[in-house]
Design a protein around this motif. Structure first.
Motif, mmCIF file in Angstrom:
data_model
loop_
_atom_site.group_PDB
_atom_site.id
_atom_site.type_symbol
_atom_site.label_atom_id
_atom_site.label_comp_id
_atom_site.label_asym_id
_atom_site.label_seq_id
_atom_site.Cartn_x
_atom_site.Cartn_y
_atom_site.Cartn_z
ATOM 1 N N GLN A 1 0.820 -1.212 0.000
ATOM 2 C CA GLN A 1 0.000 0.000 0.000
ATOM 3 C C GLN A 1 0.856 1.266 0.000
ATOM 4 O O GLN A 1 0.607 2.205 -0.763
ATOM 5 C CB GLN A 1 -0.921 0.005 1.223
ATOM 6 N N VAL A 2 1.864 1.284 0.873
ATOM 7 C CA VAL A 2 2.665 2.506 0.956
ATOM 8 C C VAL A 2 3.560 2.657 -0.269
ATOM 9 O O VAL A 2 3.856 3.785 -0.682
ATOM 10 C CB VAL A 2 3.501 2.553 2.258
ATOM 11 N N ILE A 3 4.001 1.555 -0.849
ATOM 12 C CA ILE A 3 4.796 1.655 -2.084
ATOM 13 C C ILE A 3 3.974 2.335 -3.173
ATOM 14 O O ILE A 3 4.478 3.203 -3.905
ATOM 15 C CB ILE A 3 5.269 0.260 -2.532
ATOM 16 N N GLU A 4 2.719 1.953 -3.275
ATOM 17 C CA GLU A 4 1.836 2.590 -4.271
ATOM 18 C C GLU A 4 1.648 4.067 -3.949
ATOM 19 O O GLU A 4 1.677 4.918 -4.842
ATOM 20 C CB GLU A 4 0.487 1.873 -4.291
ATOM 21 N N ARG A 5 1.480 4.383 -2.673
ATOM 22 C CA ARG A 5 1.305 5.776 -2.258
ATOM 23 C C ARG A 5 2.547 6.596 -2.591
ATOM 24 O O ARG A 5 2.455 7.708 -3.122
ATOM 25 C CB ARG A 5 1.027 5.806 -0.755
ATOM 26 N N TRP A 6 3.742 6.058 -2.281
ATOM 27 C CA TRP A 6 4.982 6.765 -2.583
ATOM 28 C C TRP A 6 5.141 6.967 -4.092
ATOM 29 O O TRP A 6 5.599 8.014 -4.538
ATOM 30 C CB TRP A 6 6.176 5.991 -2.040
ATOM 31 N N GLY A 7 4.778 5.953 -4.862
ATOM 32 C CA GLY A 7 4.930 6.058 -6.311
ATOM 33 C C GLY A 7 4.113 7.185 -6.904
ATOM 34 O O GLY A 7 4.570 7.887 -7.812
ATOM 35 N N THR A 8 2.902 7.388 -6.411
ATOM 36 C CA THR A 8 2.057 8.467 -6.939
ATOM 37 C C THR A 8 2.600 9.839 -6.570
ATOM 38 O O THR A 8 2.209 10.846 -7.163
ATOM 39 C CB THR A 8 0.620 8.335 -6.415
ATOM 40 N N ARG A 9 3.491 9.891 -5.621
ATOM 41 C CA ARG A 9 4.098 11.159 -5.194
ATOM 42 C C ARG A 9 5.555 11.282 -5.651
ATOM 43 O O ARG A 9 6.257 12.190 -5.232
ATOM 44 C CB ARG A 9 4.000 11.282 -3.673
ATOM 45 N N ALA A 10 5.975 10.364 -6.506
ATOM 46 C CA ALA A 10 7.339 10.365 -7.071
ATOM 47 C C ALA A 10 8.400 10.287 -5.984
ATOM 48 O O ALA A 10 9.488 10.847 -6.107
ATOM 49 C CB ALA A 10 7.571 11.584 -7.957
ATOM 50 N N ILE A 11 8.100 9.598 -4.891
ATOM 51 C CA ILE A 11 9.059 9.414 -3.802
ATOM 52 C C ILE A 11 9.793 8.101 -4.025
ATOM 53 O O ILE A 11 9.174 7.050 -4.188
ATOM 54 C CB ILE A 11 8.348 9.394 -2.438
ATOM 55 N N TRP A 12 11.129 8.165 -4.046
ATOM 56 C CA TRP A 12 11.928 6.954 -4.196
ATOM 57 C C TRP A 12 12.456 6.512 -2.836
ATOM 58 O O TRP A 12 12.485 7.286 -1.874
ATOM 59 C CB TRP A 12 13.087 7.149 -5.180
ATOM 60 N N VAL A 13 12.865 5.269 -2.778
ATOM 61 C CA VAL A 13 13.379 4.683 -1.538
ATOM 62 C C VAL A 13 14.610 3.855 -1.877
ATOM 63 O O VAL A 13 14.575 3.047 -2.804
ATOM 64 C CB VAL A 13 12.337 3.768 -0.853
ATOM 65 N N VAL A 14 15.692 4.069 -1.145
ATOM 66 C CA VAL A 14 16.882 3.225 -1.288
ATOM 67 C C VAL A 14 17.327 2.781 0.102
ATOM 68 O O VAL A 14 17.078 3.467 1.087
ATOM 69 C CB VAL A 14 18.055 3.951 -1.996
ATOM 70 N N SER A 15 17.965 1.638 0.157
ATOM 71 C CA SER A 15 18.520 1.156 1.415
ATOM 72 C C SER A 15 20.027 1.033 1.277
ATOM 73 O O SER A 15 20.570 1.105 0.169
ATOM 74 C CB SER A 15 17.918 -0.203 1.789
ATOM 75 N N ARG A 16 20.688 0.819 2.390
ATOM 76 C CA ARG A 16 22.137 0.673 2.357
ATOM 77 C C ARG A 16 22.570 -0.522 1.517
ATOM 78 O O ARG A 16 23.728 -0.614 1.116
ATOM 79 C CB ARG A 16 22.690 0.507 3.784
#
Length: 449
Positions: A86-101
């Motif tokens: 759910q949150v991945i979809e939410r972030w995608g609609t806001r053009a928010i990317w996520v990276v980890s170490r």
């Protein structure tokens, strides 16, 4: 569209992130940064990585992690797959990317300088490539008068004209004045936010700047999380870690996030030089920082004098003022180890393996300063000591050919400095400079002597 999250990043999010999908979202017993650090070390010890925890046959691995983190707690956290989607979809609609170490795209400056204390997960909006370009960090108080706002805006203008990125925290007052000054002059800006990344990414004023690559916003905290004093204090180290130099425009004495961040930088982290404003109304906070080692800002008035600030300090700010990196090189292992998974994921390069190995040795063994040979009748110079500290790390990097710029990037120093060290090792017969493929490589007969 946001690129698909790697399996390692998905696992780390499940373990450490609140995954706020809307109001009323309950947050389970998340792993703290310290707990995740211990778990990541344990996984590496048993030749595993976070992604293995969400594989279909993870039962045995979860039991193997019981001595570090309770198995039932891990199962609860890892069972939040639907909420994560759910949150991945939410972030995608806001053009928010996520990276980890565990990701190759994670900012090198943060991982290289903060190491295990680099945020396990980093959220952002805009061009992630900006995060490794360095620049000037500008910090200060929230409540300041118009004179200081105007002063800070002019610093932002000058940074933009000089082609230097400006890095700040996005808070009202000094932070926003510096960022707006740079943006108004067409410069590039990185905002390290302590809260509400999602709200900031949707701001109409920010949208075009983000799309055009002029602005990048990042946060180590969930994009929907609200303000928290502790978060605001902790993100300060990221601001300094991304910079080449820093300027404190205003500060209280012995209190507040600006003071705490500057003191931590001066006394512990030492990533970059800390300058303080040296004109205008006097400040007890800035005077106190001067007494603790901060430098007077030289008040550059044009791009040439502004660049001189960086050219005179860049060598020290890249590696030699970072105690942790310098000391880990003193304690670097003297023989190559077999390839193994990194702390957060599989090993990608020899350099990343070396960093993890050096960190473990730093924690487990006392530091011993290497003996520096000197010519008869002459004392070893500081340059000799620095060279002795890095020579083994250079040799370990060059089991495969690398150019001087690649070595400089791995050691986080300027290319001319790396080139001088490389040439010195060539003169000693330790390295050779080959043409095909181009680069420096260790002579096999002298490997790790």
């Amino acid at each position: 569209m946001m690129p698909a999250l790697s399996p390692n990043t998905q696992a780390i999010l499940l373990l450490t992130a609140p995954l706020i999908a809307g109001r009323g979202t309950s947050t389970p017993d998340l792993l703290t940064p310290g707990e995740y650090k211990r778990l990541a070390r344990h996984l590496r010890t048993i030749q595993s990585q976070p992604a293995d925890l969400i594989s279909p046959d993870a039962g045995e691995l979860l039991r193997a992690c019981q001595p570090v983190i309770d198995q039932s707690r891990l199962q609860r956290l890892l069972g939040r797959g639907f909420l994560l989607s759910q949150v991945i979809e939410r972030w995608g609609t806001r053009a928010i990317w996520v990276v980890s170490r565990a990701d190759a795209g994670y900012p090198r400056r943060l991982k290289g300088r903060l190491r295990e204390d680099a945020p396990a997960v980093l959220y952002g909006c805009g061009q992630i490539s900006l995060l490794d370009t360095g620049g000037l960090a500008v910090v200060g108080s929230r409540h300041v008068d118009d004179a200081l706002i105007n002063y800070t805006t002019s610093v932002g203008h000058l940074a933009a004209r000089a082609g230097r990125m400006l890095i700040s925290g996005g808070a009202k007052g000094i932070d926003l004045a510096a960022m707006r000054g740079a943006l108004e002059a067409g410069g590039k800006v990185c905002g390290v936010l302590a809260d509400n990344l999602e709200k900031a990414s949707l701001n109409r004023e920010h949208r075009n700047l983000l799309i055009e690559g002029q602005l990048t916003l990042i946060s180590p905290y969930d994009p929907s999380v609200g303000f928290n004093v502790g978060h605001a204090m902790q993100r300060n180290k990221l601001i300094y870690a991304l910079a080449d130099a820093s300027l404190v425009v205003s500060s209280d004495v012995d209190k507040g996030g600006t003071w705490a961040g500057a003191i931590e930088q001066l006394q512990k982290l030492r990533f970059v030089p800390v300058y303080v404003r040296s004109t205008g109304e006097e400040s007890a906070g800035l005077d106190a920082l001067r007494k603790k080692g901060a430098l007077a800002w030289p008040n550059p008035e044009d791009t040439e004098s502004f660049e001189a600030v960086f050219s005179s300090t860049s060598a020290e700010s890249s590696i030699f003022t970072n105690d942790e990196l310098f000391e880990s090189q003193l304690a670097a292992p003297k023989s190559p180890e077999p390839a193994a998974a990194s702390q957060d994921g599989p090993a990608v390069t020899a350099a990343s393996e070396d960093e993890e190995e050096q960190q473990e040795i730093l924690e487990e063994k006392p530091l011993v300063t290497p003996t520096v040979p000197a010519a008869p009748g002459m004392e070893a110079t500081p340059a000799d000591a620095l060279f002795a500290a890095v020579r083994e790390s250079i040799q370990r990097l060059l089991t495969t050919p690398k150019k001087d710029a690649e070595v400089a990037a791995a050691l986080e120093v300027l290319t001319p400095q790396a080139r001088a060290w490389l040439q010195r090792l060539v003169d000693e017969g330790v390295l050779e400079k080959q043409k095909k493929p181009p680069g420096y490589i260790i002579k096999r007969k002298r490997l790790f002597e």
